[in-house]
Design an enzyme around this catalytic site. Structure first.
Site, mmCIF file in Angstrom:
data_model
loop_
_atom_site.group_PDB
_atom_site.id
_atom_site.type_symbol
_atom_site.label_atom_id
_atom_site.label_comp_id
_atom_site.label_asym_id
_atom_site.label_seq_id
_atom_site.Cartn_x
_atom_site.Cartn_y
_atom_site.Cartn_z
ATOM 1 N N TYR A 118 8.567 19.925 -30.223
ATOM 2 C CA TYR A 118 8.048 20.847 -31.246
ATOM 3 C C TYR A 118 8.926 20.739 -32.475
ATOM 4 O O TYR A 118 10.157 20.641 -32.389
ATOM 5 C CB TYR A 118 8.067 22.289 -30.739
ATOM 6 C CG TYR A 118 7.760 23.311 -31.815
ATOM 7 C CD1 TYR A 118 6.458 23.723 -32.057
ATOM 8 C CD2 TYR A 118 8.772 23.827 -32.620
ATOM 9 C CE1 TYR A 118 6.168 24.623 -33.064
ATOM 10 C CE2 TYR A 118 8.488 24.731 -33.637
ATOM 11 C CZ TYR A 118 7.185 25.129 -33.852
ATOM 12 O OH TYR A 118 6.899 26.015 -34.861
ATOM 13 N N GLU A 206 3.887 23.071 -39.181
ATOM 14 C CA GLU A 206 4.159 23.071 -37.746
ATOM 15 C C GLU A 206 3.587 21.804 -37.119
ATOM 16 O O GLU A 206 2.399 21.508 -37.296
ATOM 17 C CB GLU A 206 3.534 24.312 -37.097
ATOM 18 C CG GLU A 206 3.918 24.512 -35.649
ATOM 19 C CD GLU A 206 3.357 25.810 -35.085
ATOM 20 O OE1 GLU A 206 4.097 26.517 -34.386
ATOM 21 O OE2 GLU A 206 2.182 26.107 -35.339
#
Length: 397
Positions: A118, A206
């Site tokens: 991530y 993101e």
């Protein structure tokens, strides 16, 4: 402002961010043609909506079927997957039970995934700095990771005066357990992503998941980009990417009338000037036993016409049982706001209780305009008094 995954990837590619090849398709035939342009033999077909959790979601038309992200192994399967998605309503954790209509898909080349990570960039209000977050928990909701395994989230705050440097990226890379050429690939990725974030005036970027391939390269498998609305005047090309069909109709109406509006699920409509005062107003409504139906900031330069539009948007919500107006007059003087309230009440034939609290510039004149209107407007002396009265009006109704 949010945009679709395929739009985000088109933008990030310009800044050298490592991505897989892919093409958007508006129907099944276009999807098959898109697959023909890709190396294959594995393809990924992704529903394009403004919501996460697409892969784990389901379509209303086929609740027991596959989700909104499908891995297939032929152009024919790409066409079938696209046909099963386009024109259907996808329900995910983020859309709620109503779901969102899928009008297009993104057909992307497959990838040899060794590990999912991530990576996110955002403005941290606590430090007033752009912060890069990374985690080994790729593919997971970062909020869930933060709640259950906060130690898995690595953070690096970037000084805006000096900007990002290689050592920031290398620190995160080592924390993620990357080695050798992976560190170099990750560093290049982070520097490119930071450049895109700053130049495009982003609010959030993101990448989830960010993947380490079998060849040791770092590639974005997904991309979520949100822009700072206050900076869009500098980026007319970005503003053109807005998909009106993805917005709540009331929120879209507000944008077109220069109002800041967010729909909520409560019963008291709020009209306030100033975001901080609006938040305080919503909080005190909760404190006195009810819940706000919206966040609505008419801004410091509100006009009588804008006040009328604000009332129209609030009253279009069938859940609204009362309205609380909380204005601190400055540039937008209390008498002008009061005139707008009276005009809106008459124009819209308001049928729910209305509580008004005015303070600031020309407050006495504003109160006189309300009192002389002959309308059933409940006035309040302060915010606590206003909250008590509007909650009582809802419970009485």
């Amino acid at each position: 402002m949010n945009i679709h995954e395929y739009q985000a990837k088109e933008l990030l590619r310009r800044y050298g961010v490592a991505l897989l090849e892919g093409h958007v398709a508006w129907n099944a035939e276009e999807a098959a043609a898109a697959a023909a342009k890709l190396p294959g033999p594995v393809y990924v077909v992704k529903s394009q909506i403004h919501a996460g959790g697409r892969g784990a979601g389901h379509f209303k038309e086929d609740p027991s079927g596959k989700g909104g992200v499908r891995v297939v192994k032929s152009a024919a399967d790409v066409k079938a997957a696209a046909d099963a998605m386009i024109g259907k309503v996808l329900v995910t954790k983020q859309t709620g039970p109503a779901g969102k209509l899928v009008s297009r898909v993104y057909v992307e080349d497959g990838c040899d995934i060794a590990r999912e990570l991530y990576l996110g960039l955002l403005v941290d209000r606590a430090t007033s700095r752009l912060t890069i977050m990374a985690s080994t928990e790729g593919g997971m909701e970062i909020e869930e990771v933060a709640e259950k395994r906060p130690e898995k989230i690595l953070k690096v705050a970037i000084d805006p005066a000096s900007g990002v440097s290689g050592f920031h990226a290398r620190k995160l890379a080592l924390g993620l357990g990357l080695t050798g050429k992976q560190v170099l690939s990750f560093t290049k990725f982070v520097l490119a992503l930071y450049g895109a974030f700053v130049e495009l005036d982003c609010a959030i970027v993101e990448i989830n998941p960010l993947v380490e391939t079998g060849a040791g390269e770092i590639v974005a498998l997904d991309a979520k980009v949100s822009f700072d609305d206050n900076a869009l005047f500098r980026h007319k090309d970005l503003e053109a990417l807005r998909d009106d069909s993805e917005m709540d109709p009331k929120e879209l109406d507000a944008v077109n009338n220069d109002l800041n509006y967010v729909a909520l699920d409560g019963e008291i409509g709020c009209m306030v000037n100033g975001a901080g005062l609006a938040m305080a107003t919503m909080d005190i409504i909760k404190l006195y036993g009810s819940s706000p139906a919206n966040f609505l900031d008419v801004g410091g330069t509100a006009t009588a016409a804008r006040v009328t539009e604000a009332f129209r948007i609030i009253t279009s919500d069938a859940n609204v049982k009362a309205i609380l107006v909380n204005i601190f007059g400055g540039i937008a003087k209390c008498d002008m706001i009061a005139t707008g309230i009276v005009e809106a009440t008459k124009t819209l034939s308001l049928r729910v209780p209305l509580v008004v609290r005015l303070e600031g510039t020309n407050v006495d004149l504003g109160k006189k305009i309300l009192a002389d209107s002959g309308l059933a407007i409940i006035t309040a002396d302060n915010l606590a008094d206003a909250a008590k009265k509007v909650v009582a009006a809802v419970k009485g109704a």
